[in-house]
Structure formats: C-alpha cells, structure tokens
Design an enzyme around this catalytic site. Structure first.
Site, PDB file in Angstrom:
ATOM      1  N   THR A 119       0.700  -1.298  -0.135  1.00  0.00           N
ATOM      2  CA  THR A 119       0.084  -0.012   0.079  1.00  0.00           C
ATOM      3  C   THR A 119       0.787   1.268  -0.018  1.00  0.00           C
ATOM      4  O   THR A 119       1.862   1.304   0.590  1.00  0.00           O
ATOM      5  CB  THR A 119      -0.969  -0.165   1.164  1.00  0.00           C
ATOM      6  N   ASP A 120       0.413   2.409  -0.597  1.00  0.00           N
ATOM      7  CA  ASP A 120       0.967   3.646  -0.594  1.00  0.00           C
ATOM      8  C   ASP A 120       1.275   4.211   0.880  1.00  0.00           C
ATOM      9  O   ASP A 120       2.026   5.025   1.270  1.00  0.00           O
ATOM     10  CB  ASP A 120       0.245   4.744  -1.291  1.00  0.00           C
ATOM     11  N   TYR A 143      -1.870  -0.151  11.197  1.00  0.00           N
ATOM     12  CA  TYR A 143      -2.075  -0.671   9.898  1.00  0.00           C
ATOM     13  C   TYR A 143      -0.929  -0.917   9.093  1.00  0.00           C
ATOM     14  O   TYR A 143      -0.325  -1.741   8.466  1.00  0.00           O
ATOM     15  CB  TYR A 143      -3.390  -0.404   9.139  1.00  0.00           C
ATOM     16  N   LYS A 147       2.162  -3.366   7.385  1.00  0.00           N
ATOM     17  CA  LYS A 147       2.312  -3.708   6.172  1.00  0.00           C
ATOM     18  C   LYS A 147       3.681  -3.195   5.727  1.00  0.00           C
ATOM     19  O   LYS A 147       4.460  -4.051   4.884  1.00  0.00           O
ATOM     20  CB  LYS A 147       1.356  -2.587   5.092  1.00  0.00           C
TER      21      LYS A 147
HETATM   22  P1  NAD Z   1     -10.100  -6.929   2.187  1.00  0.00           P
HETATM   23  O1  NAD Z   1     -10.082  -6.597   3.637  1.00  0.00           O
HETATM   24  O2  NAD Z   1     -11.344  -6.498   1.290  1.00  0.00           O
HETATM   25  O3  NAD Z   1     -10.053  -8.511   2.070  1.00  0.00           O
HETATM   26  C1  NAD Z   1      -8.931  -8.993   2.619  1.00  0.00           C
HETATM   27  C2  NAD Z   1      -8.891 -10.473   2.543  1.00  0.00           C
HETATM   28  O4  NAD Z   1      -8.000 -11.183   3.255  1.00  0.00           O
HETATM   29  C3  NAD Z   1     -10.243 -11.057   3.029  1.00  0.00           C
HETATM   30  O5  NAD Z   1     -10.764 -12.073   2.020  1.00  0.00           O
HETATM   31  C4  NAD Z   1      -9.840 -11.697   4.299  1.00  0.00           C
HETATM   32  O6  NAD Z   1     -10.974 -12.841   4.666  1.00  0.00           O
HETATM   33  C5  NAD Z   1      -8.459 -12.012   3.998  1.00  0.00           C
HETATM   34  N1  NAD Z   1      -7.784 -12.467   5.217  1.00  0.00           N
HETATM   35  C6  NAD Z   1      -7.657 -11.744   6.233  1.00  0.00           C
HETATM   36  N2  NAD Z   1      -6.756 -12.209   7.444  1.00  0.00           N
HETATM   37  C7  NAD Z   1      -6.350 -13.475   6.674  1.00  0.00           C
HETATM   38  C8  NAD Z   1      -5.454 -14.552   7.127  1.00  0.00           C
HETATM   39  N3  NAD Z   1      -4.879 -14.498   8.380  1.00  0.00           N
HETATM   40  N4  NAD Z   1      -5.280 -15.521   6.429  1.00  0.00           N
HETATM   41  C9  NAD Z   1      -5.915 -15.745   4.753  1.00  0.00           C
HETATM   42  N5  NAD Z   1      -6.698 -14.676   4.656  1.00  0.00           N
HETATM   43  C10 NAD Z   1      -7.047 -13.780   5.512  1.00  0.00           C
HETATM   44  O7  NAD Z   1      -8.771  -6.257   1.468  1.00  0.00           O
HETATM   45  P2  NAD Z   1      -8.307  -5.353   0.157  1.00  0.00           P
HETATM   46  O8  NAD Z   1      -9.120  -3.945   0.384  1.00  0.00           O
HETATM   47  O9  NAD Z   1      -9.124  -6.299  -0.795  1.00  0.00           O
HETATM   48  O10 NAD Z   1      -6.972  -5.626   0.281  1.00  0.00           O
HETATM   49  C11 NAD Z   1      -6.313  -6.524  -0.133  1.00  0.00           C
HETATM   50  C12 NAD Z   1      -4.825  -6.088   0.106  1.00  0.00           C
HETATM   51  O11 NAD Z   1      -4.307  -5.161  -0.806  1.00  0.00           O
HETATM   52  C13 NAD Z   1      -4.213  -6.118   1.418  1.00  0.00           C
HETATM   53  O12 NAD Z   1      -2.923  -6.569   1.574  1.00  0.00           O
HETATM   54  C14 NAD Z   1      -4.296  -4.547   1.506  1.00  0.00           C
HETATM   55  O13 NAD Z   1      -3.189  -3.930   2.393  1.00  0.00           O
HETATM   56  C15 NAD Z   1      -3.750  -4.127   0.115  1.00  0.00           C
HETATM   57  N6  NAD Z   1      -4.166  -2.836  -0.526  1.00  0.00           N
HETATM   58  C16 NAD Z   1      -5.512  -2.283  -0.273  1.00  0.00           C
HETATM   59  C17 NAD Z   1      -6.019  -1.099  -0.817  1.00  0.00           C
HETATM   60  C18 NAD Z   1      -7.464  -0.564  -0.690  1.00  0.00           C
HETATM   61  O14 NAD Z   1      -7.602   0.650  -0.887  1.00  0.00           O
HETATM   62  N7  NAD Z   1      -8.229  -1.370  -0.251  1.00  0.00           N
HETATM   63  C19 NAD Z   1      -4.794  -0.342  -1.369  1.00  0.00           C
HETATM   64  C20 NAD Z   1      -3.587  -0.814  -1.573  1.00  0.00           C
HETATM   65  C21 NAD Z   1      -3.332  -2.013  -0.999  1.00  0.00           C
HETATM   66  O1  DAU Z   2      -4.011   4.005   0.592  1.00  0.00           O
HETATM   67  C1  DAU Z   2      -4.317   2.417   0.520  1.00  0.00           C
HETATM   68  C2  DAU Z   2      -5.188   2.240   1.783  1.00  0.00           C
HETATM   69  O2  DAU Z   2      -6.706   2.954   1.495  1.00  0.00           O
HETATM   70  C3  DAU Z   2      -5.237   0.745   1.795  1.00  0.00           C
HETATM   71  O3  DAU Z   2      -3.821   0.181   2.102  1.00  0.00           O
HETATM   72  C4  DAU Z   2      -5.995   0.256   3.157  1.00  0.00           C
HETATM   73  O4  DAU Z   2      -6.110  -0.867   3.385  1.00  0.00           O
HETATM   74  C5  DAU Z   2      -7.468   1.085   2.914  1.00  0.00           C
HETATM   75  O5  DAU Z   2      -8.235   1.049   3.995  1.00  0.00           O
HETATM   76  C6  DAU Z   2      -7.526   2.662   2.528  1.00  0.00           C
HETATM   77  O6  DAU Z   2      -6.943   3.304   3.702  1.00  0.00           O
HETATM   78  P1  DAU Z   2      -7.886   4.704   3.987  1.00  0.00           P
HETATM   79  O7  DAU Z   2      -7.622   4.946   5.580  1.00  0.00           O
HETATM   80  O8  DAU Z   2      -7.221   5.887   3.227  1.00  0.00           O
HETATM   81  O9  DAU Z   2      -9.218   4.435   3.529  1.00  0.00           O
HETATM   82  P2  DAU Z   2     -10.725   4.762   4.346  1.00  0.00           P
HETATM   83  O10 DAU Z   2     -11.623   4.347   3.501  1.00  0.00           O
HETATM   84  O11 DAU Z   2     -10.742   4.084   5.774  1.00  0.00           O
HETATM   85  O12 DAU Z   2     -10.663   6.248   4.361  1.00  0.00           O
HETATM   86  C7  DAU Z   2     -10.447   7.086   3.286  1.00  0.00           C
HETATM   87  C8  DAU Z   2     -10.524   8.401   3.779  1.00  0.00           C
HETATM   88  O13 DAU Z   2     -11.847   8.834   4.174  1.00  0.00           O
HETATM   89  C9  DAU Z   2      -9.699   8.916   5.089  1.00  0.00           C
HETATM   90  O14 DAU Z   2      -9.087  10.093   4.807  1.00  0.00           O
HETATM   91  C10 DAU Z   2     -10.464   8.687   6.147  1.00  0.00           C
HETATM   92  C11 DAU Z   2     -11.747   9.350   5.648  1.00  0.00           C
HETATM   93  N1  DAU Z   2     -12.968   8.577   6.180  1.00  0.00           N
HETATM   94  C12 DAU Z   2     -13.249   7.290   6.349  1.00  0.00           C
HETATM   95  C13 DAU Z   2     -14.363   6.890   6.987  1.00  0.00           C
HETATM   96  C14 DAU Z   2     -14.360   5.323   7.040  1.00  0.00           C
HETATM   97  C15 DAU Z   2     -14.079   9.542   6.568  1.00  0.00           C
HETATM   98  O15 DAU Z   2     -13.988  10.882   6.640  1.00  0.00           O
HETATM   99  N2  DAU Z   2     -15.142   8.912   7.222  1.00  0.00           N
HETATM  100  C16 DAU Z   2     -15.282   7.735   7.364  1.00  0.00           C
HETATM  101  O16 DAU Z   2     -16.346   7.094   7.936  1.00  0.00           O
END
Ligand code: NAD
Ligand code: DAU
Length: 331
Positions: A119-120, A143, A147
């Site tokens: 992640t960034d 978190y 990572k």
């Molecule tokens: P998510 O929370 O939707 O999914 C996570 C998945 O991992 C789920 O299916 C969960 O059951 C599984 N999991 C959790 N713990 C586990 C374990 N111990 N063993 C096996 N499986 C397990 O997450 P996402 O948003 O799809 O993110 C996926 C990956 O991408 C993560 O590594 C996250 O850090 C990274 N990432 C997410 C974002 C974002 O914006 N969501 C951005 C950049 C990177």
């Molecule tokens: O940047 C990549 C990351 O993006 C991933 O690595 C993480 O797994 C993913 O959860 C996400 O993190 P953020 O903290 O940026 O995402 P989130 O959706 O929780 O929040 C996005 C922005 O919105 C952040 O500035 C917090 C704000 N926010 C979030 C929630 C849930 C609100 O203002 N209100 C809210 O209720």
C-alpha cells in the site's frame, strides 16, 4: 500460470482472481481465512473455475495444503482497515506480519515467485508531489506499520535467500465488492438509505483513487514483467479530498448536503497520499478508469446489488458501526 492467491475472497483479491481466470486462463487456488471482510459471494461467478481452501496464512499446515503445484504466490491476505488497527492492532500483527513470514518460508522451500500486495500508506503522508519507490518508509498507523514490516521482510528474502520477490504498492482502491467500512461504499450505502454521512475532521484529507480492476491489472503486470527484488507503485489517475468525494456521491444518489456530519477525526490521520507510477508505466501498465467514471459505475453497482450488501448491513457490521460512530445505522 498456476497461482496461489491468498486473501482472494476479499475486495481486491477477488477482482484479481476474476481477471486472471477470465483474461489469462490461469489455474487459481484461493487461500482465505474468511474474516468479516472475506466472502465466498465475492467469487461466486468464478467458483467453478477455481479451487478454494479455507485457512489462514499464518498457519503453515493450511498453506502447505493450499500450495499444491503453484508457480507463484500472490498475497492479498491482510487486515486492512486503519480504524480497526487503531482500536485493536493485534490481529494486524498476526496476519500482516507473521502470515507474510509463513508464506515467504513456503515460497522459499519450493523456489516460487512471490508477489506481496502492499500500500501507499507505507510512505506516510505527503504535502506536495508524489512518492516514488525510493521515498523513505514512514508509516503512521498500526495497519501501515505492519504492512511496512511485511514489505521489509519480503525484501530481506530477496537479498538474503535470492527469492524472486516483487512488491506492488497500490493507492486507495474503490469499486464493486468493497466492504462498507471503507469511505466510498460506506458513503454510498448511507446515502442510499438516507443515513448520515460521517466525515472525519475537516474532510480535506486527499486520497489518490484507483479503480479496483486497474489495480488487479497492475498486480498482474508486475507479476509477469517485474524484476525480482523490485518495488512497483500502482497509483490512480486522480486525487480528490474526502469532502469532494462525499459531495459527488450525494449528487449520484440524488441526496442533499444536509446528510453530511463532521465527526471526530481519526487519530494520526494521514493528510495526503499520492503515488508516482512511472516505474510500472515503463513496464507497460496504465490506469484506464478515471475517478468520475469509476465512481458512477461503483454507485450503480451498489444500487443494483443489494443481495451483496444487505446481509452485511443487517449483521455484525451494525455493532461495529455503533461502536465506532457512537450511533445506530438506519434500519
Ligand atoms: P479486504 O479487507 O477486502 O480483504 C482481505 C482478505 O484477506 C479477506 O478475504 C480476508 O478474509 C482475508 N484474510 C484476512 N486475514 C487473513 C489470514 N490471516 N489468512 C488468510 N486470509 C486472510 O482487503 P482489500 O481491500 O481487498 O486489500 C487486499 C490487499 O491490498 C491488502 O493486503 C491491502 O493491504 C492491500 N491494499 C488495499 C488497498 C485498498 O484501498 N483497499 C490499497 C492498496 C493496497
Ligand atoms: O491508501 C491505500 C489504503 O487505503 C489501503 O492500504 C487500506 O487498506 C485502505 O483501507 C485505505 O485506507 P484509508 O484509511 O485511506 O481508507 P478509508 O476508506 O478508511 O478512508 C479514506 C479517507 O476517508 C480517509 O481520509 C479517512 C476518511 N473517512 C473514512 C471513513 C471510514 C471519513 O472521513 N469517514 C469515514 O467514515
């Protein structure tokens, strides 16, 4: 290619699996613990094309069972929500760090290629300009710290053991199948229900939005064309502050601004994320979906797929929501 996709039942992992099966004809095994964020429903349209193993990445027996004759491991499995890491970091350490270690050992024993989805957030916050792969690592939350720890461990396996590792760092993803604790799906579902829209702090934190299919393609691209030992940033084409995101969602759902409620800020809240993806672009990847288009598609998907989110919104998520926001969701 024969792939072990860990965390493939989550938001991004399931999108990646769909792309690999449909566009590349890959042979995919998914290993997933099915935490609150992991759902078999996310894979239902490819269920008959994949093998699914229910298990945890921190469990070496489950990993050995799932790995079969895979040629590469792609690790999405993680605890991913920053707010949850602030109220309870323990699971983040187990999954994000210990789990990654177990997978690296399994890859090392068998000489497999290994891609870590990162992640960034490992770079921390940036006021101006964009992070490159050589920017210092400065995570702010439990978190992002876990990572970062995992990324460092992955790199150490390249340097020490010569394991073929890759790290792909994405910016904020959005799109179908995202669990509604995250900003965009939370705001869409609350807006559709006429519920309040809780904006942290002044709402001026900026995120670099990446449509989930673009990230899935970027990860596949890094896996196929990346140089072992290297890190590749994968950022979206547009940046937007939270208040502007919420206003766009209000417009797309036909609501009005009276739903916006400014709430207590997240502790240690990063102000801005921005990634330079020049290195991955030099390998031939490009983000294809602009934020305006991707957001409209995402709102439409949530509007049309209540079968997917209704069980979440009426289940344990309600308790999480009440604990976190100090108020109940609309029924
Ligand atoms: P998510 O929370 O939707 O999914 C996570 C998945 O991992 C789920 O299916 C969960 O059951 C599984 N999991 C959790 N713990 C586990 C374990 N111990 N063993 C096996 N499986 C397990 O997450 P996402 O948003 O799809 O993110 C996926 C990956 O991408 C993560 O590594 C996250 O850090 C990274 N990432 C997410 C974002 C974002 O914006 N969501 C951005 C950049 C990177
Ligand atoms: O940047 C990549 C990351 O993006 C991933 O690595 C993480 O797994 C993913 O959860 C996400 O993190 P953020 O903290 O940026 O995402 P989130 O959706 O929780 O929040 C996005 C922005 O919105 C952040 O500035 C917090 C704000 N926010 C979030 C929630 C849930 C609100 O203002 N209100 C809210 O209720």
């Amino acid at each position: 290619m024969r792939l072990l996709v860990c965390g493939g039942a989550g938001f991004i992992g399931s999108t990646f699996v769909r792309l690999r099966v449909r566009d590349h004809g890959d042979d995919v095994t998914v290993l997933d613990k099915l935490t609150y964020a992991g759902r078999r429903e996310n894979l239902q349209d490819v269920e008959s094309d994949i093998r699914f193993v229910h298990g945890a990445i921190e469990d070496p027996v489950a990993v050995a069972d799932a790995i079969g004759d895979a040629e590469a491991i792609v690790n999405f499995a993680a605890e991913t929500h920053v707010d949850r890491s602030i109220s309870g970091p323990e699971e983040f350490i187990v999954t994000n760090m210990q789990g990654t270690h177990v997978l690296l050992e399994a890859a090392r024993e068998r000489g497999l290629r290994y891609l870590q989805v990162s992640t960034d957030e490992v770079y921390g916050s940036i006021e101006e300009g964009s992070f490159t792969e050589s920017s210092p690592l400065a995570p702010s939350s439990p978190y992002s710290a876990t990572k970062t720890g995992a990324d460092l461990l992955v790199s150490s396996y390249f340097h020490t053991y010569g394991l073929e590792t890759l790290i792909c760092r994405g910016s904020n993803n959005y799109g179908p199948h995202q669990y509604p604790e995250k900003l965009i799906p939370l705001m869409i579902l609350n807006a559709l229900a006429g519920d309040h829209l809780p904006v942290y702090g002044d709402g001026r934190n900026v995120r670099n939005w990446l449509f989930v299919e673009d990230f899935g393609r970027g990860i596949g691209h890094a896996l196929a064309h990346g140089v072992p030992g290297e890190v590749y940033n994968c950022g979206g084409p547009d940046e937007c502050d939270n208040l502007t995101v919420v206003r766009k969602i209000i417009e797309l759902t036909g609501r009005d601004e009276s739903l916006i409620e400014f709430v207590t800020d997240r502790p240690g809240h990063d102000r801005r994320y921005s990634l330079s993806s020049a290195k991955l672009e030099a390998l031939g990847w490009r983000a294809q979906v602009r934020f305006e288009d991707g957001l409209a598609r995402t709102v439409d998907w949530y509007r049309e797929n209540d079968w997917w989110w209704e069980p979440i919104r009426s289940g344990a998520y309600r308790e999480y929501y009440e604990r976190h926001y100090g108020r109940a969701l609309n029924a």
